[in-house]
Design a protein around this motif. Structure first.
Motif, PDB file in Angstrom:
ATOM      1  N   ARG A 307       1.007  -1.053   0.178  1.00 59.33           N
ATOM      2  CA  ARG A 307       0.053  -0.115  -0.131  1.00 59.33           C
ATOM      3  C   ARG A 307       1.038   1.141   0.019  1.00 59.33           C
ATOM      4  O   ARG A 307       2.086   1.193   0.526  1.00 59.33           O
ATOM      5  N   ALA A 308       0.620   2.069  -0.747  1.00 61.09           N
ATOM      6  CA  ALA A 308       1.261   3.361  -0.765  1.00 61.09           C
ATOM      7  C   ALA A 308       0.564   4.512   0.330  1.00 61.09           C
ATOM      8  O   ALA A 308      -0.769   4.703   0.073  1.00 61.09           O
ATOM      9  N   VAL A 309       1.087   5.193   1.167  1.00 60.10           N
ATOM     10  CA  VAL A 309       0.591   6.047   2.238  1.00 60.10           C
ATOM     11  C   VAL A 309       1.800   7.074   2.388  1.00 60.10           C
ATOM     12  O   VAL A 309       2.911   6.972   2.138  1.00 60.10           O
ATOM     13  N   PRO A 310       1.402   8.143   2.957  1.00 60.80           N
ATOM     14  CA  PRO A 310       2.350   9.330   3.139  1.00 60.80           C
ATOM     15  C   PRO A 310       3.217   8.645   4.382  1.00 60.80           C
ATOM     16  O   PRO A 310       2.994   8.174   5.434  1.00 60.80           O
ATOM     17  N   LEU A 311       4.611   8.696   3.959  1.00 51.50           N
ATOM     18  CA  LEU A 311       5.673   8.201   5.008  1.00 51.50           C
ATOM     19  C   LEU A 311       6.387   9.214   5.601  1.00 51.50           C
ATOM     20  O   LEU A 311       7.192   9.053   6.541  1.00 51.50           O
TER      21      LEU A 311
END
Length: 335
Positions: A307-311
């Motif tokens: 999943r791509a999320v704010p890191l």
């Protein structure tokens, strides 16, 4: 719920601080409400200096979670002075490239005193945590000394004229600029996971791999005989957070470490380096940055839940949001 975190260094400390904050903010109906957090901390960066046992990753955790960390420098104690360090360097006891603050020295002296009295690193870690309310429990990965050394390649490559230096000298003195041909964890063959680490993993409902250096922080812990098996033996879902955003390390000089072991500076490459649990690797799921969203399809095709999320952990709010995402993702895998 019990959460175990595999971590090391400043990035790991900030992630754990965010996780602690997410637990504090959780409503009564949130699965995070009342969650207990155990952190298994890298010990591979530890070393002896001036007769004192220095534990950089553990101390980063201790100071960050207690509010004692110098946020401007990113390491050491806030309000630090360096008078004793100047004297030690004047006597030639410590090198000029590794400065120990006076308050920090107090920690090292206390630690070394207890170790020389016969206490284990885990017992010492427990005593150090009694001074401040951390909201988590910290466990050294092992009670045996496993100090990381760097193989510096000679002019004609690793096979000719190579030499070893301690990781701290390579990292701090040379800023990882010397070409590294590899890493050696001295004593790792005699090491075992600490009792606290094993207990934390046994009881965990969720296991998170912090965005720490995948080679010398996480990789060193996984090299301890029995550690990977202990992490993956239980049914708790294992989710990792990428330390790479947009093809660059978030902090430190992880690029040089990755280059030494032939792994690309890429969030997908790090996941594949860790491997899938079902294939005797580490991970069930992997979080990448929004900037790396294009990698998700390839990771899923390889069997990773991704999943791509704010890191970016720019502040406590963003760190807490990231930690919440990681736990929610893991719980989704579990269900």
């Amino acid at each position: 719920m019990r959460i175990a975190v595999i971590a090391g260094g400043v990035g790991g400390a900030r992630f754990v601080r965010g996780l602690r904050e997410a637990v504090r903010r959780a409503s009564d109906i949130d699965p995070l409400a009342g969650a207990a957090i155990d952190v298994i901390v890298n010990t591979g960066d530890d070393w002896w200096l001036a007769g004192l046992r220095i534990t950089p990753d553990f101390d980063s955790m201790l100071y960050t979670l207690s509010g004692q960390n110098d946020e401007q420098r990113g390491w050491g104690r806030v309000g630090e002075s360096e008078r004793v360090a100047g004297e030690l360097q004047a006597w030639g006891v410590t090198p000029e490239w590794f400065t120990l603050g006076d308050l920090d020295l107090g920690t090292h002296i206390a630690r070394t005193s207890w170790l020389r009295a016969g206490e284990t690193p885990s017992q010492v870690a427990a005593r150090l945590q009694q001074r401040w309310e951390l909201g988590v429990r910290l466990h050294p990965a092992t009670d045996q000394e496993v100090d990381t050394h760097v193989i510096i390649a000679g002019d004609r490559g690793a096979a000719a004229g190579s030499r070893e230096i301690h990781f701290q000298e390579w990292w701090t003195r040379y800023r990882a600029a010397l070409p590294a041909a590899g890493f050696v964890q001295h004593g790792v063959d005699r090491a075992v996971p600490s009792e606290g680490a094993l207990d934390a993993l046994l009881d965990a409902d969720v296991i998170l791999v912090a965005p720490s250096n995948p080679v010398v922080s996480i990789g060193t812990q996984l090299s301890i005989p029995g550690m990977l098996e202990a992490i993956t033996a239980e049914p708790a879902p294992i989710v990792g957070v990428s330390p790479i955003i947009g093809g660059a390390s978030v902090r430190g000089m992880a690029e040089a470490c990755l280059a030494a072991i032939g792994v690309a500076v890429d969030a997908g490459a790090i996941a594949r380096h860790y491997g899938l649990r079902r294939d005797a690797g580490l991970l069930d799921g992997w979080l990448v940055a929004e900037e790396d969203a294009a990698l998700v399809d390839g990771l899923e095709a390889d069997g990773f839940a991704a999943r791509a999320v704010p890191l970016w952990m720019r502040d406590l709010d963003t760190a807490a949001a990231l930690a919440s995402e990681a736990v929610a993702f893991a719980l989704g895998l579990s269900s």
